[in-house]
Each structure stands twice: as C-alpha cells, then as structure tokens.
Design an enzyme around this catalytic site. Structure first.
Site, mmCIF file in Angstrom:
data_model
loop_
_atom_site.group_PDB
_atom_site.id
_atom_site.type_symbol
_atom_site.label_atom_id
_atom_site.label_comp_id
_atom_site.label_asym_id
_atom_site.label_seq_id
_atom_site.Cartn_x
_atom_site.Cartn_y
_atom_site.Cartn_z
ATOM 1 N N HIS B 56 0.825 -1.214 0.000
ATOM 2 C CA HIS B 56 0.000 0.000 0.000
ATOM 3 C C HIS B 56 0.857 1.261 0.000
ATOM 4 C CE1 HIS B 56 -3.240 -2.699 0.832
ATOM 5 N NE2 HIS B 56 -2.825 -2.983 2.055
ATOM 6 N N HIS B 215 -6.624 -4.593 -1.746
ATOM 7 C CA HIS B 215 -5.905 -5.863 -1.618
ATOM 8 C C HIS B 215 -6.185 -6.765 -2.808
ATOM 9 C CE1 HIS B 215 -6.272 -4.442 2.559
ATOM 10 N NE2 HIS B 215 -5.094 -4.974 2.717
#
Lengths: 329, 329
Positions: B56, B215
């Site tokens: 991320h 994700h």
C-alpha cells in the site's frame, strides 16, 4: 489500453484543468490557458520558464511554484509546446530581470524554444539552458537527451533565481551542471501513445530495454530481464563510465519512476544504487526517490547521479513549494 | 510480471531499507527493524502508531514524521504486521502520554493491533481508532473497509497530537471522522501478488471493477468500461448516497491512485469529481491528488470525500514533514 479519459483530443487540456483547480492556491493558468504559472510573481526576479510535451507529468507543471519554475508550457503528448505558448509565458512572467528558458535536448523542443526566444528578444532579455543528462544518445543532430536530470537543473536554477541571481549567472550554473549530471533508464514494458494505441516497442516476458528515453523510443540494447541488483548496478556502471573522472563533490542520487512502477520498487533500486556508489568511494549526500519524470505509464525507472558543489547542494536544500516537490527547509 | 526485485521473500525488507536510507534525516528503523519511526520523538506527545500490510506504499511508512505518525509497522504483502512488531513500536515511541493505534478495518489488522494493545496495556495507556471509510463492504464480520480515507484520519490526528491533544481527545476525533469520510474505488486492471504471480481478478479489455478495495479483492460489480466522466460521477454518486445528509462543512476531495495510474489521469478525474460535487451544492475547500494508498501496481483510482469542521480543516492545513506528504504551512 484503458485510461481515465473522455477523448484523446481533450485529455491533456482536461487534465491540466484538474491540475490547476487542485493547486489553485499555488498556480494559475496564464493568458489563453497557454501555460501554467505561479499565482504570485516576484518582481525583479529572473523568470524561469520550462516546458515540453505532455506525458512526462508531474514534470514540468508540477515544478511551478516558489523555489522552482515561474511557468511551464505543455504541448500535446510527447510534442513540444508551440513558440506561441512560450512567448505568452515570457510576456506574462518577465517582471524586468529577464527570462531563462529551460529546455530538454530534443530537436523539436530546442527549435520551438529558440524560435520563441527570437520572437520575444526585442522586448525581453532571454537566455536558454539545454539539459543533456542522458547517457544514451538521441538522434545524431541532437546528441544527449534531456531526461530526469532536468528536475535537478530546474530545482537548482529555481533556487538560485529566488536568491536574486542574475540571468547570466543562472545560464552559467545550468551549463556547468550539464557536465556533472548523468542519467540512464530501463524499461520493463513499452508505452502506448493514446493517439496510436500501439506500443512504441514490445518487450517479451523475459526482456527489458536498457538506455530508454522518456518518449517510448527504444533504448541502447534489449537484454534478458534479470534481478534488481544486476539491473541497477549496470545502470550505475554506465553512468560512472560516462561521467568520467569525478571530482570530490556531494553526490545527489535520484531514482525516478517512469509512471508505471510503484514506489517500493524504486526504493529497492535506490538502496542497491546507493550501496554500489558507496562501494566505489562515492558517498551519497542527497537523495530523491519517486515518480517525477515519466513516460506516460511506462514500467521502468532511471538512475541519475549529480555531483554537486557545496553551493549547489545548498540550492538543492533550499525551500521549494510546488505541486510535485515540497521541502520544508 | 516483471518487477524490480531480487527475491519475493526479501523484497519488502530490501525496499524498506532503501526507504529508510533515502529519508535518513527524517526517519530511522526501530529496534530489530520491526518498524519505522521518526528519528526524533517529542516527549509528552501522544505517540501515533499505524501499520498494515506492505503493498500500500507510500502508506503508512511514508506518513511517518513531524505532523503525522510517530511509527509505522509493515507486514508482508497484504498481510497485517505481527503483534510483536506493534508492541515494539509502542515501547519505543511512547514518551509518557500514551499511544493511539491507527488501524484500517480488516479482520487481520484489527486482531493483531488489539492483541498488541493487550500485551502492552500493563505499562502503556493505549487506545485505538479503526478507520472505516469504504462505501463498499468487506466480509460480514468486518463491515466497511479502511481505504484511502485512512490518510486523512492519520493527518488530522497527527496534527492534533502535535498540538498537544490528549489520548482521549484524539480517539474522539478519529471516531467522529469515521462518519464523515467516504471512499470508493475502481480498477481497470487487477493486481498480481508476487507470491502467487496470479492476478486476483482478471478484467477483459472492455471491463472495469467498481467498488474495489486495496488488496486486489473483487469489488461490488463488474461493469462495461466507459469514459472518465461516467466512471467518476458514478463513484461520487455512490459516495454521496452513502454519506447521507451532509451538514454544512468544508469538503476535502481526495483522488488517490492505486499504483499503476499516472497522475494526469488522476487530475482529470479530480476535475470531473470537483465539478460534479459543486453541481450538487458542495464546494470543494481542500484537495489532494496523487498516489498515496495503493494496491501494488493496480491500475485504478479511488475518490474520497471528507466533510470537515473548521477545526479539522485547520488540522489538515497544519505543517507536515514526511516522505510522502509535505506541506509548508
């Protein structure tokens, strides 16, 4: 090729409109939307004007603001801005101390900036710095291309102009830097220009292109894809060989993403480059890692090494407030 | 899938090493390299600690520094950091005023941060804010996911902690924000996790995935790819419907890239979102556009709308000095 856009013809203009709106406290459109400028100019400061084709964002519009550029002119994708745009930027941002034009070394850019300089010469003091940092060469007429090192030259000249340097001193600073900044890039995937929707070169699953520029042009050589250490050390080796004898100086190491490479990969590459340089007796004194000088969404990166004097290092450290580059002190 | 890496097992650690080296004036590794922390802590300030899976970036390590986080713990790709890492960060950065743990709402993250809080509770005052800004939901147990809005919550809480706010006030600030921040994302291309080398979902040339998380999980619906205006207005419409009645407040509009989308497309989307909101009577008062909360190199973006009070807006404007977010004033 899916992109967030409405039409190929309007994408650059629509993107610029969003960009100016998002940073409206800092920047504004110039007359006729021909360029982007600082919202507030400093009277008596040399105006620093850059520009080039779209597709390299955040360069150059992202570098407009206190401590860096006064204006940036954007052309179509991978196409120079027109002389008309550049003249408009000169007329609006020259507050009496003249203009320095910052140009990447491509035939089209150099031609249009030179034409603009001639058109405006009667009423403005103008000089030009042509950035040539790529280890790999462009066309025969062109010589070294201007790539990611352009950011460094624009930052240092912008800071020096902010300190009150005169036009001739800024020109000398830029020309001097050209001998001490070298870049080399690698692509893992080619880039599709929206107009043609075709990739400018196509790489196999196990290939990479070494020595690429920032317009999707092919590089020096197509090689077998390998691990990050081998790739980055090959880039650094080519840079050091090309730079030649390195005088004792402060090394600035810049790892730049071409648009489609996430930052963790850039940082991983940075770590490798830094250890490699240090193993060659070149301690790294300043660093920059990020996606600043792009080729649309090309997967790949470039390594830039700049050998700076103490005075130039102080210019690097000077405050800057732009959309893409911000430094507190 | 070509990436700049040496080995899947070492890529997160090697990337973090480069990251810490590149920002060594600002940050440092904590004990045992279990987390990244500010180089200099402020005694008596509540420690703000975040963390989550790798993949991320720049979140959360890129948000460590004065004005934002004190420490960030990074797990494997898309995997929560361990309680052990979080406890180490608590022990090293709590200077006496306690710790606030900032957690995105995923089962694994919440479980590990809660376990760490229990393990450290005997010696530290600890509270937790769980960010839940996604319009699309995760699993039944989980509810709303924490996505790009996390950046806003961490920035505001970081600024308030810098101003001397107490632990209980920071907790109340975070919980209050959860009701007024909404995000929604769209993917144009799925994402391949390095361990499996398989895309988590595969989109056709004319498809897009609406309501994706960060994700690589599939979204709310697969739809026909269309122009930017239709896509962005659909995201904004879903956000406004989900937020419900909007009290008069300062709107912060944040367009976030997921890693593989170049900034001109993000700015183009920003322009569309801004005009859309203004047409609904919501003037945009603060803006952020860029690649901050990613899903590896996924092509796509999210739109986040935060309705802030005047006091919260002042926290947004407060100085911050981190690798990813820098603001002069």
């Amino acid at each position: 090729m899916k992109k967030f856009m409405n039409a190929v013809d309007s994408m650059v203009a629509e993107s610029l409109e969003g960009f100016v709106a998002a940073h409206e406290q800092l920047i504004a459109f110039g007359a006729g939307r021909k360029f982007v400028r600082r919202r507030t100019l400093t009277t008596g400061k040399v105006a620093i004007i850059s520009g080039g084709g779209a597709g390299h964002e955040p360069m150059h519009t992202g570098f407009v603001g206190p401590g860096m550029l006064d204006a940036a002119c954007t052309g179509h994708i991978f196409t120079s801005p027109t002389p008309d745009q550049i003249v408009a930027a000169i007329e609006e941002t020259d507050t009496g101390a003249g203009c320095l034009l910052m140009v990447k070394n491509y035939d089209g850019d150099v031609m249009n900036f030179e034409m603009a300089a001639e058109m405006a010469a009667a009423h403005h003091a103008i000089d030009m710095v042509v950035v040539k940092d790529d280890v790999a060469h462009g066309s025969r007429s062109q010589g070294r291309r201007g790539v990611a090192g352009t950011l460094i030259v624009e930052k240092l000249i912008g800071a020096s102009a902010e300190n009150g340097a005169k036009l001739q001193d800024l020109k000398a600073l830029g020309d001097g830097l050209n001998h001490r900044i070298r870049s080399m890039g690698v692509a893992l995937r080619g880039v599709a220009v929206p107009n043609t929707r075709r990739e400018t070169f196509v790489l196999g699953a196990d290939e990479m292109e070494m020595g690429v520029g920032i317009h999707g042009e092919p590089g020096r050589s197509r090689e077998a894809f390998t691990n990050a250490t081998e790739i980055v050390e090959a880039l650094c080796t080519a840079i050091l060989a090309d730079m030649g004898e390195v005088a004792p100086a402060n090394a600035l190491l810049f790892v730049n993403g071409f648009g489609g490479t996430p930052s963790p990969e850039l940082y991983l590459a940075y770590g490798i480059a830094r250890r490699f340089l240090e193993s060659r007796g070149i301690p790294v004194s300043r660093s920059l890692v990020g996606t600043y000088v792009t080729s649309l969404d090309m997967a790949g990166l470039s390594v830039t090494l700049a050998m700076l004097t103490d005075a130039e290092t102080a210019l690097w450290d000077a405050p800057v407030s732009t959309a893409a580059l911000n430094r507190l002190r």
